[in-house]
Design a protein around this motif. Structure first.
Motif, PDB file in Angstrom:
ATOM      1  N   GLY A   8       0.771  -1.015   0.054  1.00  0.00           N
ATOM      2  CA  GLY A   8      -0.021   0.100  -0.134  1.00  0.00           C
ATOM      3  C   GLY A   8       0.922   1.351  -0.003  1.00  0.00           C
ATOM      4  O   GLY A   8       0.285   2.452   0.392  1.00  0.00           O
ATOM      5  N   ALA A   9       2.050   1.087  -0.548  1.00  0.00           N
ATOM      6  CA  ALA A   9       2.850   2.532  -0.640  1.00  0.00           C
ATOM      7  C   ALA A   9       2.197   3.443  -1.434  1.00  0.00           C
ATOM      8  O   ALA A   9       1.754   3.333  -2.463  1.00  0.00           O
ATOM      9  N   SER A  10       2.241   4.634  -0.995  1.00  0.00           N
ATOM     10  CA  SER A  10       1.536   5.891  -1.560  1.00  0.00           C
ATOM     11  C   SER A  10       2.382   6.298  -2.801  1.00  0.00           C
ATOM     12  O   SER A  10       3.626   6.228  -2.816  1.00  0.00           O
ATOM     13  N   THR A  11       1.562   6.590  -4.035  1.00  0.00           N
ATOM     14  CA  THR A  11       2.346   7.424  -4.957  1.00  0.00           C
ATOM     15  C   THR A  11       2.286   8.909  -4.787  1.00  0.00           C
ATOM     16  O   THR A  11       2.591   9.663  -5.529  1.00  0.00           O
ATOM     17  N   HIS A  12       1.894   9.447  -3.418  1.00  0.00           N
ATOM     18  CA  HIS A  12       1.955  10.870  -3.091  1.00  0.00           C
ATOM     19  C   HIS A  12       3.266  11.365  -3.425  1.00  0.00           C
ATOM     20  O   HIS A  12       4.427  10.856  -2.851  1.00  0.00           O
ATOM     21  N   THR A  13       3.496  12.496  -3.925  1.00  0.00           N
ATOM     22  CA  THR A  13       4.751  13.173  -3.733  1.00  0.00           C
ATOM     23  C   THR A  13       4.989  14.184  -2.597  1.00  0.00           C
ATOM     24  O   THR A  13       3.856  15.156  -2.434  1.00  0.00           O
ATOM     25  N   PRO A  14       5.589  14.136  -1.502  1.00  0.00           N
ATOM     26  CA  PRO A  14       5.633  14.655  -0.261  1.00  0.00           C
ATOM     27  C   PRO A  14       5.684  16.077  -0.407  1.00  0.00           C
ATOM     28  O   PRO A  14       6.684  16.575  -1.003  1.00  0.00           O
ATOM     29  N   ALA A  15       4.805  16.768   0.512  1.00  0.00           N
ATOM     30  CA  ALA A  15       5.289  18.557   0.545  1.00  0.00           C
ATOM     31  C   ALA A  15       6.122  18.440   1.620  1.00  0.00           C
ATOM     32  O   ALA A  15       6.624  17.692   2.146  1.00  0.00           O
ATOM     33  N   ARG A  16       6.861  19.635   1.780  1.00  0.00           N
ATOM     34  CA  ARG A  16       7.512  19.890   2.950  1.00  0.00           C
ATOM     35  C   ARG A  16       7.175  20.056   4.307  1.00  0.00           C
ATOM     36  O   ARG A  16       7.261  21.167   5.120  1.00  0.00           O
ATOM     37  N   GLY A  17       6.632  18.954   4.677  1.00  0.00           N
ATOM     38  CA  GLY A  17       5.896  18.882   5.976  1.00  0.00           C
ATOM     39  C   GLY A  17       4.852  19.893   6.313  1.00  0.00           C
ATOM     40  O   GLY A  17       4.275  20.348   5.586  1.00  0.00           O
ATOM     41  N   ARG A 112      -7.196   2.876  23.064  1.00  0.00           N
ATOM     42  CA  ARG A 112      -7.464   4.240  23.499  1.00  0.00           C
ATOM     43  C   ARG A 112      -7.017   4.548  24.687  1.00  0.00           C
ATOM     44  O   ARG A 112      -6.630   5.625  25.050  1.00  0.00           O
ATOM     45  N   THR A 113      -6.612   3.570  25.417  1.00  0.00           N
ATOM     46  CA  THR A 113      -5.983   3.735  26.886  1.00  0.00           C
ATOM     47  C   THR A 113      -4.432   3.827  26.789  1.00  0.00           C
ATOM     48  O   THR A 113      -3.773   3.916  27.840  1.00  0.00           O
ATOM     49  N   MET A 114      -3.656   3.424  25.796  1.00  0.00           N
ATOM     50  CA  MET A 114      -2.302   3.540  25.578  1.00  0.00           C
ATOM     51  C   MET A 114      -1.867   4.568  24.880  1.00  0.00           C
ATOM     52  O   MET A 114      -2.501   5.334  24.130  1.00  0.00           O
ATOM     53  N   TYR A 115      -0.638   5.034  25.212  1.00  0.00           N
ATOM     54  CA  TYR A 115       0.162   5.956  24.574  1.00  0.00           C
ATOM     55  C   TYR A 115       0.981   5.388  23.445  1.00  0.00           C
ATOM     56  O   TYR A 115       1.681   4.416  23.578  1.00  0.00           O
ATOM     57  N   VAL A 116       0.700   5.583  22.160  1.00  0.00           N
ATOM     58  CA  VAL A 116       1.724   5.144  21.172  1.00  0.00           C
ATOM     59  C   VAL A 116       2.309   6.011  20.233  1.00  0.00           C
ATOM     60  O   VAL A 116       1.827   6.980  19.837  1.00  0.00           O
ATOM     61  N   THR A 117       3.564   5.708  20.353  1.00  0.00           N
ATOM     62  CA  THR A 117       4.652   6.495  19.547  1.00  0.00           C
ATOM     63  C   THR A 117       5.360   6.066  18.789  1.00  0.00           C
ATOM     64  O   THR A 117       5.378   4.503  18.541  1.00  0.00           O
ATOM     65  N   ASN A 118       6.459   6.509  18.228  1.00  0.00           N
ATOM     66  CA  ASN A 118       7.606   5.772  17.271  1.00  0.00           C
ATOM     67  C   ASN A 118       8.954   6.374  18.143  1.00  0.00           C
ATOM     68  O   ASN A 118       9.152   7.611  18.666  1.00  0.00           O
ATOM     69  N   ALA A 119       9.851   5.560  17.872  1.00  0.00           N
ATOM     70  CA  ALA A 119      11.268   6.013  18.242  1.00  0.00           C
ATOM     71  C   ALA A 119      12.004   6.954  17.308  1.00  0.00           C
ATOM     72  O   ALA A 119      12.550   8.008  17.897  1.00  0.00           O
ATOM     73  N   VAL A 120      11.322   6.983  16.153  1.00  0.00           N
ATOM     74  CA  VAL A 120      11.868   7.944  15.092  1.00  0.00           C
ATOM     75  C   VAL A 120      10.485   8.725  14.598  1.00  0.00           C
ATOM     76  O   VAL A 120       9.713   8.008  14.374  1.00  0.00           O
ATOM     77  N   LYS A 121      10.517   9.990  14.610  1.00  0.00           N
ATOM     78  CA  LYS A 121       9.337  10.767  14.391  1.00  0.00           C
ATOM     79  C   LYS A 121       9.005  11.311  12.944  1.00  0.00           C
ATOM     80  O   LYS A 121       8.097  11.740  12.587  1.00  0.00           O
ATOM     81  N   HIS A 122       9.994  10.875  11.887  1.00  0.00           N
ATOM     82  CA  HIS A 122       9.785  11.004  10.699  1.00  0.00           C
ATOM     83  C   HIS A 122      10.185  10.137   9.701  1.00  0.00           C
ATOM     84  O   HIS A 122      10.895   9.060  10.096  1.00  0.00           O
ATOM     85  N   PHE A 123       9.442  10.052   8.819  1.00  0.00           N
ATOM     86  CA  PHE A 123       9.528   8.815   7.658  1.00  0.00           C
ATOM     87  C   PHE A 123      10.564   8.884   6.906  1.00  0.00           C
ATOM     88  O   PHE A 123      10.621   9.781   6.163  1.00  0.00           O
ATOM     89  N   LYS A 124      11.536   7.818   6.853  1.00  0.00           N
ATOM     90  CA  LYS A 124      12.644   7.890   6.066  1.00  0.00           C
ATOM     91  C   LYS A 124      12.173   6.933   4.677  1.00  0.00           C
ATOM     92  O   LYS A 124      11.837   5.721   5.116  1.00  0.00           O
ATOM     93  N   PHE A 125      12.595   7.443   3.598  1.00  0.00           N
ATOM     94  CA  PHE A 125      12.314   6.438   2.649  1.00  0.00           C
ATOM     95  C   PHE A 125      13.092   7.067   1.308  1.00  0.00           C
ATOM     96  O   PHE A 125      13.903   7.764   1.118  1.00  0.00           O
ATOM     97  N   GLU A 126      12.971   6.085   0.238  1.00  0.00           N
ATOM     98  CA  GLU A 126      13.622   6.313  -1.262  1.00  0.00           C
ATOM     99  C   GLU A 126      12.529   6.197  -2.103  1.00  0.00           C
ATOM    100  O   GLU A 126      11.737   5.500  -1.920  1.00  0.00           O
ATOM    101  N   LEU A 127      12.611   6.903  -2.940  1.00  0.00           N
ATOM    102  CA  LEU A 127      11.860   6.842  -4.178  1.00  0.00           C
ATOM    103  C   LEU A 127      12.017   5.676  -5.053  1.00  0.00           C
ATOM    104  O   LEU A 127      13.249   5.592  -5.755  1.00  0.00           O
ATOM    105  N   ARG A 128      10.928   4.893  -5.669  1.00  0.00           N
ATOM    106  CA  ARG A 128      11.123   3.988  -6.617  1.00  0.00           C
ATOM    107  C   ARG A 128      10.059   4.338  -7.441  1.00  0.00           C
ATOM    108  O   ARG A 128       8.996   3.892  -7.543  1.00  0.00           O
ATOM    109  N   GLY A 129      10.493   4.943  -8.657  1.00  0.00           N
ATOM    110  CA  GLY A 129       9.432   5.686  -9.341  1.00  0.00           C
ATOM    111  C   GLY A 129       8.507   6.631  -8.634  1.00  0.00           C
ATOM    112  O   GLY A 129       9.183   7.461  -8.061  1.00  0.00           O
ATOM    113  N   LYS A 130       7.610   6.422  -8.498  1.00  0.00           N
ATOM    114  CA  LYS A 130       6.683   7.297  -7.636  1.00  0.00           C
ATOM    115  C   LYS A 130       6.342   6.760  -6.129  1.00  0.00           C
ATOM    116  O   LYS A 130       5.327   7.385  -5.541  1.00  0.00           O
ATOM    117  N   ARG A 131       6.684   5.354  -5.676  1.00  0.00           N
ATOM    118  CA  ARG A 131       6.513   4.600  -4.687  1.00  0.00           C
ATOM    119  C   ARG A 131       7.411   5.248  -3.651  1.00  0.00           C
ATOM    120  O   ARG A 131       8.788   5.454  -4.061  1.00  0.00           O
TER     121      ARG A 131
END
Length: 234
Positions: A8-17, A112-131
């Motif tokens: 389900g990787a998006s073909t979205h071209t990311p905006a600058r946050g 809903r009773t849990m606090y859910v987060t990530n160790a890293v707060k930004h998505f790191k990726f590489e583009l393969r075509g538009k994916r």
């Protein structure tokens, strides 16, 4: 989400946050992070939005901060946002998040009773075509984000910490922790909290066959079942 590719990787071209949304945030120098203007999660979230401690803020759509009750008893840490999370600005809303939700629901637990987060707060990726395909944050990027995780823990003050994946586990237990050997075991932290680690739910999705995915899911759910011990004690 896992640093590897997911369905389900998006073909979205990311905006600058969040900057692309016309919102104004404090400007900080490269390699630094703003100081929160208050003590609560809202102030912490607003500060994290402007963080530039590493370069991951540049291509990402936005900072994906944690969510959940400010005094949650259970604090869940994933690895990094995925494509869906980067677009939505919320943790664990993609395919791996659905696996996590399914497991805790089957165990009779309420996210809903849990606090859910990530160790890293930004998505790191590489583009393969538009994916946009996940890439694993390097040690420097992981270390740069440790500040926010420590601040979240200090504000929420949970009793229990659950680590999903190796990046999260090493952020909490240290670099010597071996996830595949030590998953599903309670650990006592120096601050008195109890914690355990299990595989990231994207590990389930990466299995090659239906039988392997089902076996992986049973292992993942069995580890999370440690949380049901809390229900029997209280």
């Amino acid at each position: 989400m896992s640093p590897r590719a997911s369905t389900g990787a998006s073909t979205h071209t990311p905006a600058r946050g969040d900057r692309a949304r016309g919102e104004r945030f404090p400007e900080v120098a490269e390699g630094t992070a703003p100081v929160p203007t208050g003590r609560g999660l809202r102030a912490l979230r607003q500060a994290a939005i402007a963080c530039k401690r590493c370069d991951l803020w540049r291509p990402a759509t936005q900072t994906v901060f944690g969510e959940g009750p400010a005094r949650a008893r259970v604090f869940v840490i994933g690895e990094q946002p995925g494509d869906r999370e980067d677009l939505a600005g919320e943790p664990f809303v993609g395919p791996a998040g659905h696996i996590f939700d399914r497991a805790i629901e089957e165990l009779g637990l309420d996210r809903r009773t849990m606090y859910v987060t990530n160790a890293v707060k930004h998505f790191k990726f590489e583009l393969r075509g538009k994916r946009r395909i996940h890439k694993q944050p390097n040690p420097a990027e992981q270390k740069a984000c440790q500040l926010w995780l420590e601040r979240e823990l200090a504000v929420v003050k949970p009793e229990i910490v659950v680590c999903l994946g190796a990046i999260a586990a090493k952020a909490v237990f240290g670099s010597k922790f071996r996830l595949m050997k030590q998953h599903g075991e309670w650990q006592d932290l120096a601050d008195g909290r109890r914690a355990f680690a299990t595989m990231h739910p994207s590990w389930v999705l990466r299995q090659r066959s239906d039988a392997e995915r089902e076996a992986a899911y049973r292992t993942f759910r069995a580890d999370l079942a440690l949380l049901t011990e809390l229900e029997t004690r209280h």
